[in-house]
Design a protein around this motif. Structure first.
Motif, PDB file in Angstrom:
ATOM      1  N   LEU A  45       0.834  -1.209   0.000  1.00  0.00           N
ATOM      2  CA  LEU A  45       0.000   0.000   0.000  1.00  0.00           C
ATOM      3  C   LEU A  45       0.867   1.256   0.000  1.00  0.00           C
ATOM      4  N   VAL A  46       1.919   1.248   0.790  1.00  0.00           N
ATOM      5  CA  VAL A  46       2.825   2.405   0.831  1.00  0.00           C
ATOM      6  C   VAL A  46       3.487   2.616  -0.525  1.00  0.00           C
ATOM      7  N   LEU A  47       3.930   1.542  -1.150  1.00  0.00           N
ATOM      8  CA  LEU A  47       4.564   1.651  -2.469  1.00  0.00           C
ATOM      9  C   LEU A  47       3.576   2.175  -3.516  1.00  0.00           C
ATOM     10  N   MET A  48       2.318   1.716  -3.441  1.00  0.00           N
ATOM     11  CA  MET A  48       1.317   2.200  -4.385  1.00  0.00           C
ATOM     12  C   MET A  48       1.018   3.674  -4.159  1.00  0.00           C
ATOM     13  N   TYR A  49       1.007   4.082  -2.899  1.00  0.00           N
ATOM     14  CA  TYR A  49       0.787   5.503  -2.600  1.00  0.00           C
ATOM     15  C   TYR A  49       1.925   6.343  -3.172  1.00  0.00           C
ATOM     16  N   ILE A  76       4.492  10.026  -7.169  1.00  0.00           N
ATOM     17  CA  ILE A  76       5.558  10.230  -8.164  1.00  0.00           C
ATOM     18  C   ILE A  76       4.961  10.464  -9.550  1.00  0.00           C
ATOM     19  N   ALA A  77       3.897   9.738  -9.867  1.00  0.00           N
ATOM     20  CA  ALA A  77       3.258   9.903 -11.169  1.00  0.00           C
ATOM     21  C   ALA A  77       2.696  11.309 -11.346  1.00  0.00           C
ATOM     22  N   LEU A  81       6.718   9.802 -15.706  1.00  0.00           N
ATOM     23  CA  LEU A  81       6.388   8.587 -14.953  1.00  0.00           C
ATOM     24  C   LEU A  81       4.897   8.486 -14.639  1.00  0.00           C
ATOM     25  N   THR A  82       4.082   9.102 -15.465  1.00  0.00           N
ATOM     26  CA  THR A  82       2.637   9.073 -15.215  1.00  0.00           C
ATOM     27  C   THR A  82       2.069   7.651 -15.270  1.00  0.00           C
ATOM     28  N   TRP A  83       2.770   6.749 -15.975  1.00  0.00           N
ATOM     29  CA  TRP A  83       2.293   5.373 -16.090  1.00  0.00           C
ATOM     30  C   TRP A  83       2.294   4.653 -14.745  1.00  0.00           C
ATOM     31  N   LEU A  84       3.085   5.170 -13.788  1.00  0.00           N
ATOM     32  CA  LEU A  84       3.117   4.537 -12.473  1.00  0.00           C
ATOM     33  C   LEU A  84       1.764   4.604 -11.774  1.00  0.00           C
ATOM     34  N   ALA A  85       0.987   5.624 -12.104  1.00  0.00           N
ATOM     35  CA  ALA A  85      -0.325   5.785 -11.459  1.00  0.00           C
ATOM     36  C   ALA A  85      -1.227   4.589 -11.734  1.00  0.00           C
ATOM     37  N   ASN A  86      -1.070   3.970 -12.893  1.00  0.00           N
ATOM     38  CA  ASN A  86      -1.911   2.824 -13.235  1.00  0.00           C
ATOM     39  C   ASN A  86      -1.662   1.625 -12.330  1.00  0.00           C
ATOM     40  N   LEU A  87      -0.518   1.620 -11.633  1.00  0.00           N
ATOM     41  CA  LEU A  87      -0.178   0.513 -10.746  1.00  0.00           C
ATOM     42  C   LEU A  87      -0.643   0.766  -9.320  1.00  0.00           C
TER      43      LEU A  87
END
Length: 265
Positions: free
Chosen positions: A196-200, A205-206, A212-218
């Motif tokens: 959860l912390v990594l996803m937050y 960052i996205a 790095l906007t693609w990180l939001a999809n994860l």
């Protein structure tokens, strides 16, 4: 199964009570502060101008704080609900691991209660607990709103609560699977919290980095924007379906794994 379900409700009632009380107090207090925000919206916007828009977006603040959707989404659902859902979902979902470690699990399984019914009862307890907290949070906003202006739509708040419920269940489902796989509450809870912390962080960052906007999809947080729901009543059915897919998928895999799991391992 009903006896096991009632046991789960009794075991979780104090956790739900205290977390629900804190949620109600926080949500009610923040809601009561909204007229002040509305009256001084221009001043607050000037204060926030010193921060980059990308940074504000990372914390869910997009638009004027005088907008009901921005205010409730940012200060209650984006800040309060992930904490509430994560704490309750992780504690309840990892109970099977704690029971296995303490030896308590041997007691219900020594009766005629099958493994799948035992775990199904714990899953039902998770659903009830998260649902209660969702209702309490929405009800607190609605109750305080009775004494202030302007009025928030109870229908839209209810839809926001429903989407919040699906997010909480999306945490509970995979965490239940981790608890069954490891049969170690610390490892399962730590891994779930770490994810959860990594996803937050991925979502933050996205927002800050265009490359790095693609990180939001994860990130689960990317699919938890309640501003459109509160402002226009537009329900994110696709996002809720995604949350429920993770929740149900996690529970099904947990049931399958628990059926054959060596509880002595």
């Amino acid at each position: 199964m009903m006896s096991a379900f009632r046991l789960e409700l009794r075991r979780g009632r104090m956790l739900v009570f205290w977390i629900g009380l804190l949620s109600a107090l926080y949500a009610g207090f923040i809601t009561a502060f909204y007229p002040t925000i509305l009256e001084n919206a221009a001043d607050f916007e000037k204060m926030l101008e010193v921060y980059p828009k990308e940074l504000m977006a990372a914390f869910g603040i997009v638009g004027s704080l005088g907008d009901p959707g921005v205010f409730i989404n940012s200060y209650i659902f984006q800040f309060l609900w992930p904490l509430v859902a994560a704490i309750v979902a992780i504690i309840l979902a990892t109970r099977v691991a704690a029971d296995a470690a303490s030896g308590f699990l041997e007691l219900p399984l020594s009766t005629r209660l099958p493994r799948l019914r035992y775990l199904s009862a714990t899953i039902a307890g998770q659903i009830v607990a998260v649902a209660i907290l969702s209702v309490v949070t929405v009800a607190s906003i609605w109750f305080v709103d009775l004494f202030i202006a302007p009025d928030f739509s109870i229908e839209r708040l209810s839809l926001a609560g429903l989407h919040a419920l699906t997010m909480g269940l999306a945490i509970a489902g995979p965490t239940t699977l981790l608890a069954v796989v490891f049969l170690d509450r610390g490892r399962a809870a730590g891994l779930a919290a770490g994810i959860l912390v990594l996803m937050y962080l991925a979502n933050v960052i996205a927002q800050l980095s265009p490359d790095l906007t693609w990180l939001a999809n994860l990130s689960a947080f990317h699919y938890f924007d309640l501003k459109p729901v509160i402002d226009s009543g537009t329900y994110p059915a696709g996002d809720s379906a995604l949350f429920m897919a993770f929740a149900i998928g996690g529970w099904i895999l947990a049931l399958l794994a628990f059926r054959r799991r060596d509880l002595a391992a």
